[in-house]
Enzyme design. Structure first.
Site, short mmCIF file in Angstrom:
data_model
loop_
_atom_site.label_atom_id
_atom_site.label_comp_id
_atom_site.label_asym_id
_atom_site.label_seq_id
_atom_site.Cartn_x
_atom_site.Cartn_y
_atom_site.Cartn_z
N LYS A 134 94.88 -21.31 120.48
CA LYS A 134 94.46 -21.74 119.01
C LYS A 134 94.93 -21.08 117.93
CE LYS A 134 89.79 -21.87 116.91
NZ LYS A 134 89.68 -20.52 116.36
N HIS B 20 81.23 -23.21 130.48
CA HIS B 20 81.70 -23.36 129.27
C HIS B 20 81.12 -25.03 128.97
CE1 HIS B 20 83.87 -20.13 127.83
NE2 HIS B 20 84.38 -19.82 128.95
#
Length: 877
Positions: A543, A138
């Site tokens: 999120k 990532h």
């Protein structure tokens, strides 16, 4: 910093002075004086001196364009050096009790023996340990590999300096080398020129294995074996592999068009080449060690009357490995090479080495057998001939797209428009059919061709090369069956485990129902043969719903999935897709594991290790051993001494907390009309796209808003402006409501007795220490249009309220008072991070106002501030 950390302070001071010398030699004394002035003003500002804060802002605002880049580099490099010193301190001889955890395995065995558990239960739990650490690329690892390599060498020098009997000339030689390395780093561009490709990322992962995990695993295994022997009188089996490693680098194609079937095939070959090369080196060394002549009849039968029977056996392996290495080198370089006597399976290496091992023990040379030979056997069990297994991940929509195109071509209508029942009926019918489904003359779209080619790559390779196939955004049983049909059509002869990934709050809540429907399908039950993987998404759920609500949704999902697995007699492995940050499920490994529901570790632990966290946890062999010890002790404790089941009153409070916090979080992030423009103005979100961090685009859809932004840049952006919003927004409203409803006593009880809830509060404390209200306000006043200031003011007030409500529930006086090392670590870096934040605001302002005429060096300086703040914040994404 207090006297407990004197050794750390001394190393930080030494590295800082050497950096200062490099800066002076390059930029002159006047420039170094300016850097020192900024540093002192930042320290004074941190202590609350308003006059010095204004002087700090004035000094940084008035830097010329030519000064911005070197000033940014100076503070960014200092933070990197402070991180090197801090990481070394945790493994140094001088590491005080307050910093270093006493050997967690020793503590764990003492704890287990003090409980009422039988020896058999403990031995069984150790033998069943199954920890799979999944390395992912990532894009939060902003430090270049060349600088990481220099930092590793600095660590080695700091370690050498600790030796008490160094001669003056030896000490001078080490100090000179440290000075060279610091100087090299100063004269090296810290920002990559180009984005890494997926193959570059995979090579980075392989380098971590080669430089750190390869030497760490045998040492870790020796430590575990010795503890087991000392406490319980038994040893680990020769083929024991309590910890294994998987990778997503080159296999994770979800939202990354650059990870193609060709890339996956190349990464598989590179992994095998690296494994063979590493084993070749080890076997060469082993050949020189095994010069003994006494052996068992079994060895004699293999080598005849050779005077050095072990060498004769091992030399055969060495030659096989050499030929395999040459063959794979040619293949990786795209050259033709004839197939020879190649090493194709781990068993080919294991069998002769085990023969040597047992023979040495039988002939009274167990001490020799338990040296390097045992180390190589331990590496074989952990890494095998593929080095790491490769997971494949793809968005569920892409599999549906294949069948939509195909059914339209076959005149059957559009698969995407079918009901779930019709999809399942079609998929199961084809899975049970012996004829192929895909016509040879069909010309699919490029995207569909790519999906089919990926399945062919899986079918063409050794099953041991792969981990599992993960389906992102899985919401129905047909999502899983679709992958199994695609693999069948590609000619896959083995049963690759397929795991749905439940990642939004809604999907987490529905996940058990999806699995229940799947398990009611006889074909599916036959396929999985009692073993199921499910991936829990932390990033997107946080999120989507905020940290507190997502945390509870994850806990509840795990709990119900564990109950479902027990009812169906399944071995369930929950795969945790955590990031380094609190907003993405990050927490110290031990705390994170022990805050899971009871029973959730019975099928082992599988967890992602992401971006910069790989370097912080596994970047040095000794640090890697520490991390592996922590994981092992936590999983043993979680299985043998599980946390309590939450009381009904705790559940009720958590339900309310989750509901209130989620509503508030969404009312801001989704509902506030100013939120998206405020986010874009107050953070470097738009500019982050320029930073060549990773191979994957930062957005799922190029023109989308916040919902299309990936969880990682979403977190990264808020970390940069020090508001740290995703890690706390909403939580305080839930806590305030519970206190107002008279539940403060219950919350305090939860904090004392329930690891899940306590970990949530501890993570909030860490975030609050890293957050900074005045810096967040400075971003607003300089970068945000006045009409949006109201929202910024509201959010900063909510941050202050959040800190207050958490302190109300914690027994200590101030944030992280009960975790002094973490607190000191953050305090050490803050005065060096603050100037970078002020500089970043200045650079963002100049960049946004004069984008057409901006000097390229200012763009570079902005990238350096982003990288430097990431180094200061540590867990950035």
């Amino acid at each position: 910093m207090n006297e407990k950390y004197a050794a750390l302070r001394a190393n930080v001071g030494m590295l800082g002075q050497l950096l200062g010398k490099s800066i002076k030699d390059h930029q002159g004394q006047a420039f170094l004086d300016k850097i020192e002035t900024i540093r002192q003003l930042a320290k004074s500002s941190r202590k609350g001196n308003e006059t010095d804060r204004e002087r700090l802002l004035d000094t940084l605002r008035n830097l010329s364009d030519d000064e911005l880049l070197p000033v940014a580099r100076a503070f960014s490099q200092f933070l990197n050096l402070a991180n090197v010193a801090e990481q070394f301190h945790t493994i140094s001889r001088r590491c005080e009790e307050q910093v270093c955890t006493p050997d967690p395995l020793e503590q764990m065995f003492d704890k287990l023996k003090a409980s009422n558990l039988s020896q058999e239960a403990i031995i069984q739990a150790v033998r069943e340990l199954d920890i799979d650490l999944v390395l992912t690329a990532h894009p939060t690892e902003v430090t270049r590999r060349t600088l990481i390599h220099k930092h590793v060498q600095l660590n080695d020098c700091l370690e050498a300096l600790e030796l008490s009997d160094l001669l003056p000339r030896e000490r001078d030689k080490i100090l000179n080398r440290i000075e060279q390395l610091v100087n090299q780093a100063w004269h090296t561009n810290e920002i990559r020129e180009q984005r890494p490709t997926p193959v570059d990322e995979a090579k980075w992962g392989f380098a971590v294995v080669e430089n750190s995990l390869w030497p760490a695993i045998p040492e870790f295994m020796r430590n575990l074996d010795e503890r087991l022997q000392h406490h319980l009188g038994v040893r680990l089996p020769l083929d024991a592999a309590p910890v294994k490693f998987t990778s997503w680098m080159g296999g994770d194609r979800d939202g990354n068009p650059f990870v193609t079937a060709k890339v996956t095939a190349e990464v598989l070959e590179l992994g095998r080449w690296m494994a063979v090369s590493l084993f070749y080196k080890d076997i060469k060394e082993l050949t020189s060690e095994l010069s003994m002549s006494d052996c068992t009849d079994a060895v004699r039968e293999r080598v005849g009357d050779h005077p050095e029977p072990y060498r004769a056996l091992v030399r055969e392996l060495r030659e096989q490995l050499r030929e395999t290495q040459e063959f794979l080198t040619a293949k990786v370089q795209g050259q033709a090479s004839e197939s020879r006597d190649l090493v194709k399976t781990t068993a080919q290496l294991r069998e002769p080495l085990e023969l040597c091992y047992h023979s040495l023990h039988a002939c009274g040379m167990g001490n020799i057998a338990d040296g390097m030979l045992l180390d190589v056997l331990r590496k074989l069990a952990c890494f095998g001939i593929h080095l790491v297994k490769l997971d494949i991940r793809q968005d569920g929509e892409r599999h549906g797209q294949v069948f939509s195109e195909l059914t339209r071509y076959l005149g059957m209508g559009d698969y995407a428009e079918w009901s779930e029942d019709d999809k399942q009926a079609f998929l199961l019918n084809e899975l049970n059919s012996r004829r192929p489904l895909i016509p040879t003359d069909w010309e699919p779209s490029d995207e569909t061709r790519e999906t089919l080619d990926t399945c062919k790559v899986i079918a063409q390779h050794d099953p041991d090369a792969f981990g599992i196939y993960i389906i992102s955004m899985a919401g129905a049983p047909s999502d899983v069956l679709a992958v199994q049909l695609l693999l069948k059509e590609a000619g896959c002869k083995f049963r690759m485990p397929v795991a749905p990934l439940f990642e939004t709050q809604e999907d987490l809540m529905a996940g058990t129902a999806v699995m229940e429907r799947l398990l009611s399908v006889d074909w599916y039950r036959g396929y999985i043969q009692g073993r199921q993987y499910v991936m829990i998404g932390y990033s997107d759920s946080a999120k989507d719903a905020g940290m507190m609500a997502a945390g509870w949704a994850q806990y509840a999902a795990m709990e119900s999935l564990v109950a479902l697995a027990e009812a169906n007699n399944l071995r369930l492995t929950l795969f945790h897709g955590r990031g380094g940050t609190v907003g993405r499920g990050g927490a110290p490994a031990h705390q994170a594991i022990l805050s899971q529901p009871p029973g959730s570790l019975r099928g082992g632990l599988r967890v992602t290790e992401q971006g910069e966290m790989i370097r912080f946890k596994f970047g040095l062999p000794k640090v890697a051993i520490q991390s592996l010890n922590l994981y092992t002790s936590a999983v043993l404790e979680g299985n043998l001494l599980p946390p309590p089941k939450p009381k009904e009153c705790w559940r009720a409070v958590m339900e309310q907390l989750a509901s209130v916090s989620c509503d508030h979080y969404r009312s801001i992030v989704r509902g506030h009309p100013d939120f998206v423009p405020y986010f874009r103005a107050a953070t470097p979100e738009m500019e982050l796209g320029k930073l060549p961090l990773g191979s994957r685009p930062s957005k799922r859809k190029p023109n989308g808003g916040v919902e299309s932004l990936r969880a990682i840049p979403w977190i990264f952006a808020w970390t940069q402006n020090r508001l740290m919003l995703p890690a706390w927004l909403g939580a305080h409203k839930g806590l305030q409501q519970a206190i107002a409803d008279g539940q403060k006593g219950v919350l305090e009880e939860m904090s004392r007795q329930w690891p899940f809830f306590r970990t949530r509060l501890e993570m909030l404390e860490m975030v609050f220490l890293k957050a900074d209200v005045w810096l967040a306000e400075y971003y607003d006043t300089r970068l945000v249009p006045k009409e949006l200031w109201g929202l910024g003011k509201q959010l900063r007030q909510e941050l202050a309220d959040s800190i207050q409500v958490v302190l109300e529930l914690r027994p200590q006086g101030d944030l992280l008072d009960d975790q002094p090392w973490i607190k000191e670590s953050i305090k050490l870096r803050n005065p060096y991070t603050d100037p970078l934040n002020v500089l970043q605001v200045e650079l963002l302002g100049r960049s946004r106002n004069h984008a057409e005429t901006l000097h390229p060096e200012l763009d570079q300086a902005l990238m350096v501030t982003i990288a430097g703040i990431a180094a200061g914040m540590r867990n950035t994404g």
